[in-house]
Design a protein around this motif. Structure first.
Motif, PDB file in Angstrom:
ATOM      1  N   ARG A  93       0.851  -1.191   0.000  1.00 50.82           N
ATOM      2  CA  ARG A  93       0.000   0.000   0.000  1.00 50.82           C
ATOM      3  C   ARG A  93       0.889   1.244   0.000  1.00 50.82           C
ATOM      4  N   ARG A  94       0.277   2.381  -0.236  1.00 50.93           N
ATOM      5  CA  ARG A  94       1.007   3.645  -0.178  1.00 50.93           C
ATOM      6  C   ARG A  94       1.260   4.035   1.279  1.00 50.93           C
ATOM      7  N   PHE A  95       2.330   4.756   1.486  1.00 47.85           N
ATOM      8  CA  PHE A  95       2.711   5.296   2.787  1.00 47.85           C
ATOM      9  C   PHE A  95       1.574   6.109   3.381  1.00 47.85           C
ATOM     10  N   GLN A  96       1.395   5.970   4.679  1.00 43.26           N
ATOM     11  CA  GLN A  96       0.427   6.769   5.425  1.00 43.26           C
ATOM     12  C   GLN A  96       1.149   7.447   6.578  1.00 43.26           C
ATOM     13  N   LYS A  97       0.730   8.669   6.886  1.00 44.42           N
ATOM     14  CA  LYS A  97       1.295   9.363   8.042  1.00 44.42           C
ATOM     15  C   LYS A  97       1.153   8.440   9.244  1.00 44.42           C
ATOM     16  N   GLY A  98       2.210   8.275   9.996  1.00 43.92           N
ATOM     17  CA  GLY A  98       2.231   7.338  11.112  1.00 43.92           C
ATOM     18  C   GLY A  98       3.116   6.137  10.831  1.00 43.92           C
ATOM     19  N   ASP A  99       3.432   5.885   9.556  1.00 46.28           N
ATOM     20  CA  ASP A  99       4.326   4.771   9.183  1.00 46.28           C
ATOM     21  C   ASP A  99       5.793   5.111   9.426  1.00 46.28           C
ATOM     22  N   GLU A 100       6.105   6.386   9.512  1.00 43.42           N
ATOM     23  CA  GLU A 100       7.498   6.827   9.465  1.00 43.42           C
ATOM     24  C   GLU A 100       8.381   6.263  10.584  1.00 43.42           C
ATOM     25  N   GLU A 101       7.884   6.165  11.792  1.00 41.74           N
ATOM     26  CA  GLU A 101       8.703   5.669  12.896  1.00 41.74           C
ATOM     27  C   GLU A 101       9.041   4.181  12.704  1.00 41.74           C
ATOM     28  N   ILE A 102       8.041   3.386  12.367  1.00 38.49           N
ATOM     29  CA  ILE A 102       8.264   1.946  12.158  1.00 38.49           C
ATOM     30  C   ILE A 102       9.219   1.726  10.985  1.00 38.49           C
ATOM     31  N   PRO A 105      12.690   9.223  10.865  1.00 43.61           N
ATOM     32  CA  PRO A 105      11.259   9.362  10.567  1.00 43.61           C
ATOM     33  C   PRO A 105      10.980  10.588   9.682  1.00 43.61           C
ATOM     34  N   GLU A 106      11.699  11.670   9.930  1.00 42.21           N
ATOM     35  CA  GLU A 106      11.501  12.888   9.127  1.00 42.21           C
ATOM     36  C   GLU A 106      11.862  12.654   7.662  1.00 42.21           C
ATOM     37  N   THR A 107      12.943  11.909   7.421  1.00 43.89           N
ATOM     38  CA  THR A 107      13.338  11.581   6.047  1.00 43.89           C
ATOM     39  C   THR A 107      12.262  10.747   5.367  1.00 43.89           C
ATOM     40  N   MET A 108      11.677   9.818   6.097  1.00 45.83           N
ATOM     41  CA  MET A 108      10.638   8.970   5.509  1.00 45.83           C
ATOM     42  C   MET A 108       9.428   9.799   5.093  1.00 45.83           C
ATOM     43  N   VAL A 109       9.054  10.778   5.905  1.00 47.26           N
ATOM     44  CA  VAL A 109       7.946  11.661   5.547  1.00 47.26           C
ATOM     45  C   VAL A 109       8.316  12.480   4.311  1.00 47.26           C
TER      46      VAL A 109
END
Length: 160
Positions: free
Chosen positions: A5-14, A44-48
């Motif tokens: 699935r596409r990235f969702q806000k909240g996925d970044e830490e994991i 996490p910031e990079t992932m966002v």
């Protein structure tokens, strides 16, 4: 069951924790300077930021995040007039490697609209992932297993 699935806000830490773990446990043969840069880079910031710049896909198995990858629009046209795209942050959790999930991830990334618009898609590889990319039809434009550039990276590409 595997889902992509596409990235969702909240996925970044994991995702950040999973990528850093994979870098430490799987990519340990990469040059130390490369790991010293990459491990803190995948915050996490990079992932966002990646998800806002490109299209980030998340792999889940039975509801647990086990991998991700991002297709990025390069926005550049090279000297030959080719439009480029890039793949970044393509990682699987250590226990998910070798199960065919990387192939499914790359099938998704390579058919994304951003990749479809590009005449050339490139990525950088770790030593550990080179065989996978070569098996998937990616080639090193600098010669087999040759490192290049000021960062001495392993570049791989696919052209249409």
């Amino acid at each position: 069951m595997l889902t992509i699935r596409r990235f969702q806000k909240g996925d970044e830490e994991i995702l950040s924790v999973m990528i850093r773990r994979t870098l430490r446990e799987v990519n340990y043969t990469s040059p130390k300077s490369e790991l010293d840069y990459l491990i803190p880079h995948y915050s996490p910031e990079t992932m966002v930021e990646l998800s806002e710049t490109g299209h980030t896909y998340v792999l889940e198995e039975d509801g647990q995040i086990i991998g991700s990858g991002t297709i990025l629009p390069d926005g550049e046209t090279d000297r030959e007039g080719e439009t480029e795209g890039g793949i970044g942050a393509a990682f699987l959790s250590p226990e998910s490697i070798g199960k065919g999930y990387g192939r499914k991830l790359f099938e998704t990334l390579e058919t994304d609209e951003l990749a479809a618009k590009a005449t050339r898609v490139w990525l950088t590889s770790s030593d550990m992932a080179l065989g996978f990319y070569e098996h998937m039809g990616w080639v090193n434009p600098n010669g087999p297993r040759a490192r290049a550039g000021e960062d001495n990276l392993l570049y791989m590409e696919k052209r249409k």
